[in-house]
Design an enzyme around this catalytic site. Structure first.
Site, PDB file in Angstrom:
ATOM      1  N   ASP A  25       0.660  -1.135   0.297  1.00 32.11           N
ATOM      2  CA  ASP A  25       0.030   0.038   0.167  1.00 32.11           C
ATOM      3  C   ASP A  25       0.885   1.241   0.204  1.00 32.11           C
ATOM      4  O   ASP A  25       0.626   2.289   0.793  1.00 32.11           O
ATOM      5  CB  ASP A  25      -0.926  -0.014   1.340  1.00 32.11           C
ATOM      6  CG  ASP A  25      -2.107  -1.129   1.264  1.00 32.11           C
ATOM      7  OD1 ASP A  25      -1.813  -1.898   0.187  1.00 32.11           O
ATOM      8  OD2 ASP A  25      -2.806  -1.264   2.227  1.00 32.11           O
ATOM      9  N   GLU A  73      -4.617  -0.681  -1.520  1.00 34.99           N
ATOM     10  CA  GLU A  73      -5.945  -0.945  -0.831  1.00 34.99           C
ATOM     11  C   GLU A  73      -6.758   0.095  -1.685  1.00 34.99           C
ATOM     12  O   GLU A  73      -6.749   1.273  -1.565  1.00 34.99           O
ATOM     13  CB  GLU A  73      -5.755  -0.363   0.719  1.00 34.99           C
ATOM     14  CG  GLU A  73      -7.201  -0.704   1.499  1.00 34.99           C
ATOM     15  CD  GLU A  73      -7.176  -0.065   2.897  1.00 34.99           C
ATOM     16  OE1 GLU A  73      -6.148   0.041   3.447  1.00 34.99           O
ATOM     17  OE2 GLU A  73      -8.199   0.143   3.610  1.00 34.99           O
ATOM     18  N   LYS A 130      -6.879  -4.813  -3.032  1.00 31.24           N
ATOM     19  CA  LYS A 130      -7.440  -5.458  -1.996  1.00 31.24           C
ATOM     20  C   LYS A 130      -8.361  -4.519  -1.169  1.00 31.24           C
ATOM     21  O   LYS A 130      -8.029  -3.403  -1.119  1.00 31.24           O
ATOM     22  CB  LYS A 130      -6.176  -5.863  -0.767  1.00 31.24           C
ATOM     23  CG  LYS A 130      -5.562  -4.875  -0.412  1.00 31.24           C
ATOM     24  CD  LYS A 130      -4.451  -5.282   0.343  1.00 31.24           C
ATOM     25  CE  LYS A 130      -3.584  -4.378   1.420  1.00 31.24           C
ATOM     26  NZ  LYS A 130      -4.300  -3.453   2.073  1.00 31.24           N
ATOM     27  N   LYS A 133      -7.972  -4.633   4.857  1.00 29.08           N
ATOM     28  CA  LYS A 133      -6.765  -4.660   5.426  1.00 29.08           C
ATOM     29  C   LYS A 133      -5.417  -5.509   5.249  1.00 29.08           C
ATOM     30  O   LYS A 133      -4.484  -5.046   4.632  1.00 29.08           O
ATOM     31  CB  LYS A 133      -6.640  -4.278   6.952  1.00 29.08           C
ATOM     32  CG  LYS A 133      -7.604  -3.148   7.247  1.00 29.08           C
ATOM     33  CD  LYS A 133      -7.173  -1.797   6.711  1.00 29.08           C
ATOM     34  CE  LYS A 133      -8.128  -0.664   7.029  1.00 29.08           C
ATOM     35  NZ  LYS A 133      -8.214   0.413   6.226  1.00 29.08           N
ATOM     36  N   VAL A 158       3.108   0.050   4.205  1.00 30.10           N
ATOM     37  CA  VAL A 158       2.530   0.805   5.303  1.00 30.10           C
ATOM     38  C   VAL A 158       1.036   0.497   5.543  1.00 30.10           C
ATOM     39  O   VAL A 158       0.441  -0.279   4.272  1.00 30.10           O
ATOM     40  CB  VAL A 158       2.401   2.427   4.909  1.00 30.10           C
ATOM     41  CG1 VAL A 158       3.959   2.898   4.859  1.00 30.10           C
ATOM     42  CG2 VAL A 158       1.581   2.547   3.723  1.00 30.10           C
ATOM     43  N   THR A 159       0.230   0.599   6.595  1.00 32.74           N
ATOM     44  CA  THR A 159       0.957   0.808   7.947  1.00 32.74           C
ATOM     45  C   THR A 159       1.371  -0.011   8.638  1.00 32.74           C
ATOM     46  O   THR A 159       0.704  -1.083   8.487  1.00 32.74           O
ATOM     47  CB  THR A 159       0.151   1.798   8.786  1.00 32.74           C
ATOM     48  OG1 THR A 159      -1.024   1.162   8.952  1.00 32.74           O
ATOM     49  CG2 THR A 159      -0.242   3.283   8.081  1.00 32.74           C
ATOM     50  N   CYS A 163      -2.137  -2.508   7.863  1.00 37.89           N
ATOM     51  CA  CYS A 163      -2.312  -3.637   6.710  1.00 37.89           C
ATOM     52  C   CYS A 163      -0.905  -4.344   6.475  1.00 37.89           C
ATOM     53  O   CYS A 163      -1.051  -5.497   6.145  1.00 37.89           O
ATOM     54  CB  CYS A 163      -2.533  -2.650   5.277  1.00 37.89           C
ATOM     55  SG  CYS A 163      -4.042  -2.067   5.173  1.00 37.89           S
ATOM     56  N   GLN A 203       7.305 -14.028  21.390  1.00 36.18           N
ATOM     57  CA  GLN A 203       6.992 -15.336  21.714  1.00 36.18           C
ATOM     58  C   GLN A 203       7.574 -16.642  20.576  1.00 36.18           C
ATOM     59  O   GLN A 203       6.965 -17.277  19.953  1.00 36.18           O
ATOM     60  CB  GLN A 203       5.518 -15.737  21.789  1.00 36.18           C
ATOM     61  CG  GLN A 203       4.802 -15.046  22.915  1.00 36.18           C
ATOM     62  CD  GLN A 203       3.321 -14.894  22.813  1.00 36.18           C
ATOM     63  OE1 GLN A 203       2.899 -16.056  23.070  1.00 36.18           O
ATOM     64  NE2 GLN A 203       2.689 -13.945  22.410  1.00 36.18           N
TER      65      GLN A 203
HETATM   66  C1  C5J Z   1      -2.984   0.534   5.613  1.00 34.84           C
HETATM   67  C2  C5J Z   1      -5.009   1.844   6.655  1.00 34.84           C
HETATM   68  N1  C5J Z   1      -2.653   0.581   4.262  1.00 34.84           N
HETATM   69  N2  C5J Z   1      -4.033   2.176   7.773  1.00 34.84           N
HETATM   70  N3  C5J Z   1      -4.279   1.052   5.650  1.00 34.84           N
HETATM   71  O1  C5J Z   1      -2.356   0.333   6.511  1.00 34.84           O
HETATM   72  O2  C5J Z   1      -6.208   2.155   6.679  1.00 34.84           O
END
Ligand code: C5J
Length: 221
Positions: A25, A73, A130, A133, A158-159, A163, A203
């Site tokens: 993204d 996205e 997509k 997320k 990101v972020t 996502c 973990q």
């Molecule tokens: C992504 C968002 N790409 N933060 N989307 O992380 O809404």
């Protein structure tokens, strides 16, 4: 060929013939003022700061000749793949589908949905659109990776906590091993990035591994 990449929480042992890069993204809607991210009140500068590092990673994989997959996205123009609960969330000055400075927010084909020019996909690289997320949710990503013979992923983009982490968790559940390039991912809220890196490696790599871009590329050369 097997390589050992120094990583957290322990070395990531990679079969280079099964490795791919997924860049999540890196779109104008998240990285530029006037896009979706800034409409939610975020400062886009931490996201823009990783562009050169993501580019270095991309170029490294291009030289290695390993598959590169970009995700975006975005939604269909009629928003039929955008749940009402997603569109109504938060208090943005622009909602998904509204017309803003970068075109309609998070809509496929609009300027804001494009990947920033510095990281533009090259011919032969896959681009997965997509609606969620996670990059595996209602997309052909799993099929694509299986066709390519990819079972291990280096992940960037990101972020970190939304996502990127969602995609890594989805990948983990499908049997992929994920190494997150820690300096090629960013969050609008730096503390969220730090917390996410800890969650991923906790973990005994419950979600995956992390390493710096230079370390990853150095080990793969
Ligand atoms: C992504 C968002 N790409 N933060 N989307 O992380 O809404």
């Amino acid at each position: 060929m097997t390589r050992r990449i120094p990583a957290e929480p322990f070395p990531f042992v990679v079969d280079t013939a099964a490795l791919g890069l997924v860049v999540i993204d890196m779109q104008r809607d998240f990285l530029e003022a006037g896009g979706f991210g800034s409409s939610l009140g975020n400062d886009t500068r931490p996201l823009r700061a990783i562009i050169p590092t993501v580019r270095r990673l991309l170029d490294g994989f291009r030289v290695l000749g390993r598959p590169v997959i970009h995700t975006r996205e975005c939604h269909r123009p009629d928003l039929s793949d955008c749940p009402g609960a997603k569109r109504s969330r938060g208090r943005p000055c622009l909602r998904i589908g509204d017309l803003g400075p970068l075109g309609r927010v998070l809509v496929a084909g609009e300027p804001g949905s494009e990947i920033v020019p510095e990281l533009a996909p090259r011919p032969g690289e896959s681009v997965i659109d997509k609606p969620g997320k996670g990059a595996f949710c209602r997309t052909g990503l799993d099929d694509l990776l299986r066709r390519l013979g990819v079972r291990q992923l280096v992940v960037a983009g990101v972020t970190t906590e939304v996502c990127v982490q969602t995609t890594m968790r989805e990948a983990n559940d499908r049997g992929y091993e994920c190494l997150l390039a820690a300096d090629a991912t960013a969050s609008y809220v730096p503390g969220f990035k730090t917390a996410t890196l800890s969650m991923i490696t906790a973990q005994g790599a419950i979600v995956g591994w992390t390493a710096l871009t230079g370390t990853i590329l150095g080990a793969l050369q």
